[in-house]
Each structure stands twice: as C-alpha cells, then as structure tokens.
Write a protein that holds these residues in place. Sequence first.
Motif, PDB file in Angstrom:
ATOM      1  N   PRO A  20       0.680  -1.111   0.016  1.00 57.18           N
ATOM      2  CA  PRO A  20      -0.155   0.194   0.073  1.00 57.18           C
ATOM      3  C   PRO A  20       0.797   1.181   0.027  1.00 57.18           C
ATOM      4  O   PRO A  20       1.656   1.428   0.866  1.00 57.18           O
ATOM      5  CB  PRO A  20      -0.801  -0.228   1.182  1.00 57.18           C
ATOM      6  N   GLY A  21       0.584   2.150  -0.946  1.00 54.77           N
ATOM      7  CA  GLY A  21       1.265   3.263  -1.100  1.00 54.77           C
ATOM      8  C   GLY A  21       2.771   3.169  -1.781  1.00 54.77           C
ATOM      9  O   GLY A  21       3.316   4.260  -2.008  1.00 54.77           O
ATOM     10  N   LEU A  22       3.221   2.017  -2.322  1.00 51.54           N
ATOM     11  CA  LEU A  22       4.550   2.082  -2.592  1.00 51.54           C
ATOM     12  C   LEU A  22       4.246   1.127  -4.089  1.00 51.54           C
ATOM     13  O   LEU A  22       4.294   0.161  -4.181  1.00 51.54           O
ATOM     14  CB  LEU A  22       5.511   0.788  -1.747  1.00 51.54           C
ATOM     15  N   PHE A  23       4.693   1.933  -5.010  1.00 53.65           N
ATOM     16  CA  PHE A  23       4.551   1.471  -6.597  1.00 53.65           C
ATOM     17  C   PHE A  23       6.063   1.374  -7.133  1.00 53.65           C
ATOM     18  O   PHE A  23       7.031   1.960  -6.528  1.00 53.65           O
ATOM     19  CB  PHE A  23       3.883   2.572  -7.303  1.00 53.65           C
ATOM     20  N   ALA A  24       6.045   0.692  -8.187  1.00 55.22           N
ATOM     21  CA  ALA A  24       7.287   0.567  -8.971  1.00 55.22           C
ATOM     22  C   ALA A  24       7.069   0.628 -10.661  1.00 55.22           C
ATOM     23  O   ALA A  24       6.383   0.237 -11.079  1.00 55.22           O
ATOM     24  CB  ALA A  24       8.109  -0.785  -8.678  1.00 55.22           C
ATOM     25  N   CYS A  25       8.150   1.419 -11.097  1.00 56.05           N
ATOM     26  CA  CYS A  25       7.811   1.546 -12.726  1.00 56.05           C
ATOM     27  C   CYS A  25       9.187   1.263 -13.249  1.00 56.05           C
ATOM     28  O   CYS A  25      10.314   0.953 -12.584  1.00 56.05           O
ATOM     29  CB  CYS A  25       7.527   2.840 -12.956  1.00 56.05           C
ATOM     30  N   GLY A  26       9.245   1.056 -14.667  1.00 56.43           N
ATOM     31  CA  GLY A  26      10.570   0.900 -15.260  1.00 56.43           C
ATOM     32  C   GLY A  26      11.328  -0.398 -15.121  1.00 56.43           C
ATOM     33  O   GLY A  26      10.574  -1.481 -14.618  1.00 56.43           O
ATOM     34  N   MET A  27      12.428  -0.456 -15.253  1.00 54.33           N
ATOM     35  CA  MET A  27      13.294  -1.599 -14.843  1.00 54.33           C
ATOM     36  C   MET A  27      13.172  -2.182 -13.419  1.00 54.33           C
ATOM     37  O   MET A  27      13.472  -3.147 -13.093  1.00 54.33           O
ATOM     38  CB  MET A  27      14.847  -1.337 -15.228  1.00 54.33           C
ATOM     39  N   SER A  28      12.930  -1.192 -12.576  1.00 51.05           N
ATOM     40  CA  SER A  28      12.409  -1.823 -11.195  1.00 51.05           C
ATOM     41  C   SER A  28      11.426  -2.519 -11.161  1.00 51.05           C
ATOM     42  O   SER A  28      11.416  -3.553 -10.314  1.00 51.05           O
ATOM     43  CB  SER A  28      12.354  -0.314 -10.141  1.00 51.05           C
ATOM     44  N   ALA A  29      10.385  -2.169 -11.813  1.00 51.51           N
ATOM     45  CA  ALA A  29       9.167  -3.186 -11.729  1.00 51.51           C
ATOM     46  C   ALA A  29       9.405  -4.259 -12.567  1.00 51.51           C
ATOM     47  O   ALA A  29       9.361  -5.401 -12.056  1.00 51.51           O
ATOM     48  CB  ALA A  29       8.327  -2.640 -12.443  1.00 51.51           C
ATOM     49  N   ASN A  30      10.524  -4.252 -13.506  1.00 52.82           N
ATOM     50  CA  ASN A  30      10.649  -5.657 -14.189  1.00 52.82           C
ATOM     51  C   ASN A  30      11.533  -6.344 -13.359  1.00 52.82           C
ATOM     52  O   ASN A  30      11.394  -7.612 -13.395  1.00 52.82           O
ATOM     53  CB  ASN A  30      11.469  -5.125 -15.473  1.00 52.82           C
ATOM     54  N   ASN A  31      12.599  -5.911 -12.635  1.00 52.24           N
ATOM     55  CA  ASN A  31      13.397  -6.708 -11.537  1.00 52.24           C
ATOM     56  C   ASN A  31      12.482  -7.296 -10.551  1.00 52.24           C
ATOM     57  O   ASN A  31      12.789  -8.407 -10.310  1.00 52.24           O
ATOM     58  CB  ASN A  31      14.362  -5.575 -11.190  1.00 52.24           C
ATOM     59  N   VAL A  32      11.627  -6.665  -9.970  1.00 51.77           N
ATOM     60  CA  VAL A  32      11.138  -7.106  -8.933  1.00 51.77           C
ATOM     61  C   VAL A  32      10.281  -8.353  -9.369  1.00 51.77           C
ATOM     62  O   VAL A  32       9.910  -9.260  -8.421  1.00 51.77           O
ATOM     63  CB  VAL A  32      10.121  -6.053  -8.120  1.00 51.77           C
ATOM     64  N   MET A  33       9.687  -8.537 -10.348  1.00 51.57           N
ATOM     65  CA  MET A  33       9.120  -9.699 -10.971  1.00 51.57           C
ATOM     66  C   MET A  33       9.834 -10.694 -11.695  1.00 51.57           C
ATOM     67  O   MET A  33       9.106 -11.496 -12.316  1.00 51.57           O
ATOM     68  CB  MET A  33       7.824  -9.214 -11.414  1.00 51.57           C
ATOM     69  N   GLY A  34      11.036 -10.424 -12.047  1.00 51.95           N
ATOM     70  CA  GLY A  34      11.767 -11.094 -12.611  1.00 51.95           C
ATOM     71  C   GLY A  34      11.621 -11.378 -14.094  1.00 51.95           C
ATOM     72  O   GLY A  34      11.824 -12.360 -14.801  1.00 51.95           O
ATOM     73  N   GLY A  35      11.258 -10.081 -14.644  1.00 57.10           N
ATOM     74  CA  GLY A  35      11.164  -9.909 -16.137  1.00 57.10           C
ATOM     75  C   GLY A  35      12.591  -9.985 -17.009  1.00 57.10           C
ATOM     76  O   GLY A  35      13.647 -10.078 -16.074  1.00 57.10           O
ATOM     77  N   TYR A  36      12.561 -10.222 -18.147  1.00 57.35           N
ATOM     78  CA  TYR A  36      13.676 -10.097 -18.889  1.00 57.35           C
ATOM     79  C   TYR A  36      14.176  -8.760 -19.367  1.00 57.35           C
ATOM     80  O   TYR A  36      13.352  -7.859 -19.196  1.00 57.35           O
ATOM     81  CB  TYR A  36      13.499 -10.877 -20.191  1.00 57.35           C
ATOM     82  N   ARG A  37      15.522  -8.713 -19.329  1.00 58.76           N
ATOM     83  CA  ARG A  37      16.073  -7.327 -20.067  1.00 58.76           C
ATOM     84  C   ARG A  37      15.867  -7.183 -21.280  1.00 58.76           C
ATOM     85  O   ARG A  37      15.484  -8.159 -22.087  1.00 58.76           O
ATOM     86  CB  ARG A  37      17.436  -7.112 -19.471  1.00 58.76           C
TER      87      ARG A  37
END
Length: 260
Positions: A218-235
Amino acid sequence: MSIENTISTAIVRKFSEKLLDHLNLDVAIVGGGPSALVAARDLAKAGLKVGIFERKLAPGGGTWGGGMLFNEVVVQDDALNILDDFGITHKALEDAPGYHTLDSVEMASGLIFGAMRAGAKIFNSVSVEDLVFKDGKVNGLVINWTPVERLGMHVDPLTVIAECVLDGTGHPSEILHLATEKAKIKLDTPTGGIIGEKPMWVESGEASTVENTREYYPGLFACGMSANNVMGGYRMGPIFGGMLMSGRKAARLIAEKFGK
Ligand code: 48H
C-alpha cells in the motif's frame, strides 16, 4: 548589497523555498529515469504535487547513452503518442515496420523539460537512503546529498513525507530492497520479495515491464526496470517504449488512488 551577495542570497532563498514547498508531497518519485519522468509529467498534469529525487547531477537515467554510447535509441509504435506529448522527434525505421529511432540526448532532455514544465520538481544530486515507515505504512523518503553518501560522511539525513512513493530506481530496485530488507515488508510478488531480473529477451521484457508496473505494497509503486526486476522480467536493451508506457501506467494507477 553587493551583486556577489545578491546572487548567493537569491540562490539560497529560492532553493530553500522550493525544498520547503516539497517536504510534503502527494507523490515522491525516486530516480529520474525515463519511466519516472513520464510518470511525473502525467501526475503533475493531473494536479498532484510531485517531487523527483535523483542521485545523479543530471536526471535522465540510462537514456543519455543510447546503446553502448551510440546516442540513438529505438521505440515501438505503441509509445509514439508519449513522445509526441513531450514534443520529442522520432523517425520510422524503413526496414523494420512498427519501430522508430530517436536521438537519446533529445529524449533525455525532452523528458526532463516536459516533466518540469508540467509542474514536477526535480531535486538532483539527492540520494534516497531509506523510507519513512510508520504504523505499517510507507510515509515517505529519507534523503541526503549524494556527495555525503559517496564520501561516506556521517551526516544525518532529512525526510520528505508523501502519500505515495514510486520506485523508479532502475535495475537495482533500491526502494523495494529497502522495503523488504529494512522495513521487512512483504511485497505483492509470488515470494513476497524481489525475484530478480532475467537476461535479454526484447519482446518479453518490453511487455513485462508494463505488466509489472503496479502497487507492491500500500502506497509503494514501482515502474520501469525496477518493476521488471522485482517480478523477474527479462531485460530488453536500448528500446525504450516499455519504459515510457510503464511511466504512463504508474501515473494512471497512482492518480486513481487520489480519485483523479
Ligand atoms: C536517488 C536513485 C536512487 C536512489 C537510483 O535506470 P533508469 O534509467 O530508470 P528506468 O527504469 O526508467 O529506465 C531504465 C532504462 O534506462 C534502462 O536501464 C534499460 C531500458 N535497460 C535495459 C537493459 O537491458 O539494460 O534511471 C534510474 C535513476 C538513475 O538516474 C539513478 O541515478 C536513480 O534512478 N537512482 N536516485 N536515490 N536511491 N537509486
């Protein structure tokens, strides 16, 4: 008063006024990369009080250097409307329909100018070293000058209070790390923690960056590469449509929280 004194007085007074006016924010954004700058512009346009805290002297994050210092980047059709909103020029790639190139210096400077013109304030050379975390809620940021951080000086920080915090710190997801490691927050991920970025796969990384842009606590969002990193996305390398669209999505989700 001498002109020397007038200049110094004006700078100290104006900066102090600006900082005082931004110690209490609707949205505190950490990092001034491309996704954060798009989010900042959209949020400011929605009428919210927005401050960006950027560690480096020059905001713009990884935009300036293009690919391997060749100062051009690529975007796909879906993100052109965002570049157009900022007035940044782009050119279609004749041999790759749906893809476009643009000058990375124009992109970085255009995004910074657009965010500021919309009303977002950027505090550069300021590092976020911790979160304000009270009664189980993220309440804001703990900030210090980057040179203080870099020199390892023992200087206590100041705080910025905010309704929402957006982690736009890029690959390292610094704020989400602070949240899990210091505040012991369980994030809204399959493990409750940060999964970690995977290697290069352009199409997947571009899609997952936008998909993973959301509220993780709650109240804490992520965008860009940070969001990708937190969920284990590919670069994805030097293609930036996903970053721009991620910023726009973050702004929409945050604005919704404020009923905007
Ligand atoms: C203050 C901080 C702190 C802190 C970091 O990395 P960025 O450019 O951000 P994004 O996610 O909008 O864009 C990512 C893009 O540039 C990129 O790296 C791509 C597309 N990579 C693909 C690939 O395959 O490699 O910017 C983040 C900014 C930087 O300017 C940092 O200095 C800043 O955040 N920052 N500022 N306090 N604790 N941590």
